[in-house]
Design a protein around this motif. Structure first.
Motif, PDB file in Angstrom:
ATOM      1  N   ASP A 178      -8.873   7.358 -11.564  1.00 54.46           N
ATOM      2  CA  ASP A 178      -8.441   6.224 -11.000  1.00 54.46           C
ATOM      3  C   ASP A 178      -7.747   5.658  -9.473  1.00 54.46           C
ATOM      4  O   ASP A 178      -7.889   4.764  -9.090  1.00 54.46           O
ATOM      5  CB  ASP A 178      -6.447   6.490 -11.991  1.00 54.46           C
ATOM      6  CG  ASP A 178      -6.410   6.125 -13.260  1.00 54.46           C
ATOM      7  OD1 ASP A 178      -7.643   5.901 -13.875  1.00 54.46           O
ATOM      8  OD2 ASP A 178      -5.970   7.274 -14.276  1.00 54.46           O
ATOM      9  N   ILE A 179      -7.511   7.156  -8.350  1.00 58.18           N
ATOM     10  CA  ILE A 179      -6.887   6.554  -7.653  1.00 58.18           C
ATOM     11  C   ILE A 179      -8.773   6.089  -6.826  1.00 58.18           C
ATOM     12  O   ILE A 179      -8.056   5.998  -5.933  1.00 58.18           O
ATOM     13  CB  ILE A 179      -6.855   8.166  -6.890  1.00 58.18           C
ATOM     14  CG1 ILE A 179      -5.621   8.719  -7.095  1.00 58.18           C
ATOM     15  CG2 ILE A 179      -6.495   8.241  -5.462  1.00 58.18           C
ATOM     16  CD1 ILE A 179      -4.949   8.185  -8.157  1.00 58.18           C
ATOM     17  N   ARG A 180      -9.654   6.929  -7.152  1.00 60.76           N
ATOM     18  CA  ARG A 180     -10.973   5.848  -6.802  1.00 60.76           C
ATOM     19  C   ARG A 180     -10.982   4.861  -6.894  1.00 60.76           C
ATOM     20  O   ARG A 180     -11.993   4.188  -5.800  1.00 60.76           O
ATOM     21  CB  ARG A 180     -12.244   7.035  -7.085  1.00 60.76           C
ATOM     22  CG  ARG A 180     -12.178   8.503  -6.399  1.00 60.76           C
ATOM     23  CD  ARG A 180     -14.100   9.003  -6.905  1.00 60.76           C
ATOM     24  NE  ARG A 180     -14.248   9.271  -8.560  1.00 60.76           N
ATOM     25  CZ  ARG A 180     -13.217  10.227  -8.625  1.00 60.76           C
ATOM     26  NH1 ARG A 180     -13.540  11.615  -8.513  1.00 60.76           N
ATOM     27  NH2 ARG A 180     -13.878  10.289 -10.522  1.00 60.76           N
ATOM     28  N   LYS A 181     -10.842   4.601  -7.519  1.00 60.51           N
ATOM     29  CA  LYS A 181     -10.744   2.657  -8.290  1.00 60.51           C
ATOM     30  C   LYS A 181      -9.850   2.093  -7.018  1.00 60.51           C
ATOM     31  O   LYS A 181     -10.532   0.854  -7.088  1.00 60.51           O
ATOM     32  CB  LYS A 181     -10.460   2.745  -9.463  1.00 60.51           C
ATOM     33  CG  LYS A 181     -11.447   3.147 -10.401  1.00 60.51           C
ATOM     34  CD  LYS A 181     -11.295   2.926 -12.442  1.00 60.51           C
ATOM     35  CE  LYS A 181     -12.546   3.362 -12.943  1.00 60.51           C
ATOM     36  NZ  LYS A 181     -12.292   2.910 -14.884  1.00 60.51           N
ATOM     37  N   ILE A 182      -8.537   2.769  -7.401  1.00 58.67           N
ATOM     38  CA  ILE A 182      -7.558   1.828  -6.427  1.00 58.67           C
ATOM     39  C   ILE A 182      -8.066   2.184  -4.429  1.00 58.67           C
ATOM     40  O   ILE A 182      -8.298   0.791  -4.299  1.00 58.67           O
ATOM     41  CB  ILE A 182      -6.023   2.192  -5.756  1.00 58.67           C
ATOM     42  CG1 ILE A 182      -5.979   2.380  -7.899  1.00 58.67           C
ATOM     43  CG2 ILE A 182      -5.341   1.657  -5.314  1.00 58.67           C
ATOM     44  CD1 ILE A 182      -4.799   3.315  -8.531  1.00 58.67           C
ATOM     45  N   ALA A 183      -8.671   3.185  -5.102  1.00 60.13           N
ATOM     46  CA  ALA A 183      -8.551   3.189  -3.305  1.00 60.13           C
ATOM     47  C   ALA A 183     -10.197   2.979  -3.016  1.00 60.13           C
ATOM     48  O   ALA A 183     -10.392   1.926  -1.765  1.00 60.13           O
ATOM     49  CB  ALA A 183      -9.616   4.700  -2.307  1.00 60.13           C
ATOM     50  N   ILE A 228       1.096  -0.933   0.287  1.00 58.06           N
ATOM     51  CA  ILE A 228      -0.239  -0.348  -0.104  1.00 58.06           C
ATOM     52  C   ILE A 228       0.723   0.953   0.239  1.00 58.06           C
ATOM     53  O   ILE A 228       0.842   2.214  -0.707  1.00 58.06           O
ATOM     54  CB  ILE A 228      -1.318  -0.285   1.270  1.00 58.06           C
ATOM     55  CG1 ILE A 228      -2.248  -0.806   1.197  1.00 58.06           C
ATOM     56  CG2 ILE A 228      -1.566   0.698   1.633  1.00 58.06           C
ATOM     57  CD1 ILE A 228      -3.083  -1.271   2.466  1.00 58.06           C
ATOM     58  N   ARG A 229       1.746   0.959   0.806  1.00 60.27           N
ATOM     59  CA  ARG A 229       2.841   2.663   1.034  1.00 60.27           C
ATOM     60  C   ARG A 229       3.481   2.651  -0.999  1.00 60.27           C
ATOM     61  O   ARG A 229       3.690   4.331  -1.447  1.00 60.27           O
ATOM     62  CB  ARG A 229       4.025   2.148   2.198  1.00 60.27           C
ATOM     63  CG  ARG A 229       3.482   2.140   3.209  1.00 60.27           C
ATOM     64  CD  ARG A 229       4.110   2.444   4.180  1.00 60.27           C
ATOM     65  NE  ARG A 229       4.341   2.239   5.966  1.00 60.27           N
ATOM     66  CZ  ARG A 229       4.420   0.942   6.820  1.00 60.27           C
ATOM     67  NH1 ARG A 229       4.192   0.172   5.964  1.00 60.27           N
ATOM     68  NH2 ARG A 229       3.080   0.900   7.829  1.00 60.27           N
ATOM     69  N   LYS A 230       3.639   1.412  -1.260  1.00 58.72           N
ATOM     70  CA  LYS A 230       4.698   1.557  -2.603  1.00 58.72           C
ATOM     71  C   LYS A 230       3.979   2.372  -3.511  1.00 58.72           C
ATOM     72  O   LYS A 230       4.115   2.997  -4.555  1.00 58.72           O
ATOM     73  CB  LYS A 230       5.042   0.394  -3.561  1.00 58.72           C
ATOM     74  CG  LYS A 230       6.338   0.020  -1.783  1.00 58.72           C
ATOM     75  CD  LYS A 230       6.567  -1.253  -3.034  1.00 58.72           C
ATOM     76  CE  LYS A 230       7.741  -1.990  -2.122  1.00 58.72           C
ATOM     77  NZ  LYS A 230       7.582  -3.595  -3.057  1.00 58.72           N
TER      78      LYS A 230
END
Length: 74
Positions: free
Chosen positions: A43-48, A25-27
């Motif tokens: 993209d960020i919303r999908k990852i989160a 997750i840190r990576k």
């Protein structure tokens, strides 16, 4: 296998696997460098969302929630 051996196995595996997950997750956070990468808010919303769903599934499987710490220890 005795209860204490089963507990020791659980603690050993859980600490190691959780630390690997936290490191991964840190990576992902390293991808936030806009000079090196291009991404959208979507993209960020999908990852989160994927990460939150995985944690929710984990909590359901164990039947409770857990507290996160900087270095995972049981």
């Amino acid at each position: 296998m005795s209860d204490s051996a089963r507990r020791e196995n659980f603690v050993r595996l859980a600490e190691g696997r959780t630390q690997i997950a936290l490191d991964a997750i840190r990576k992902l956070g390293n991808l936030s460098n806009k000079r090196a990468y291009e991404y959208t808010d979507g993209d960020i919303r999908k990852i989160a969302k994927a990460l939150k769903e995985a944690v929710s599934d984990l909590e359901k499987r164990f039947g409770s929630s857990t507290e996160a710490t900087e270095t995972f220890k049981l």
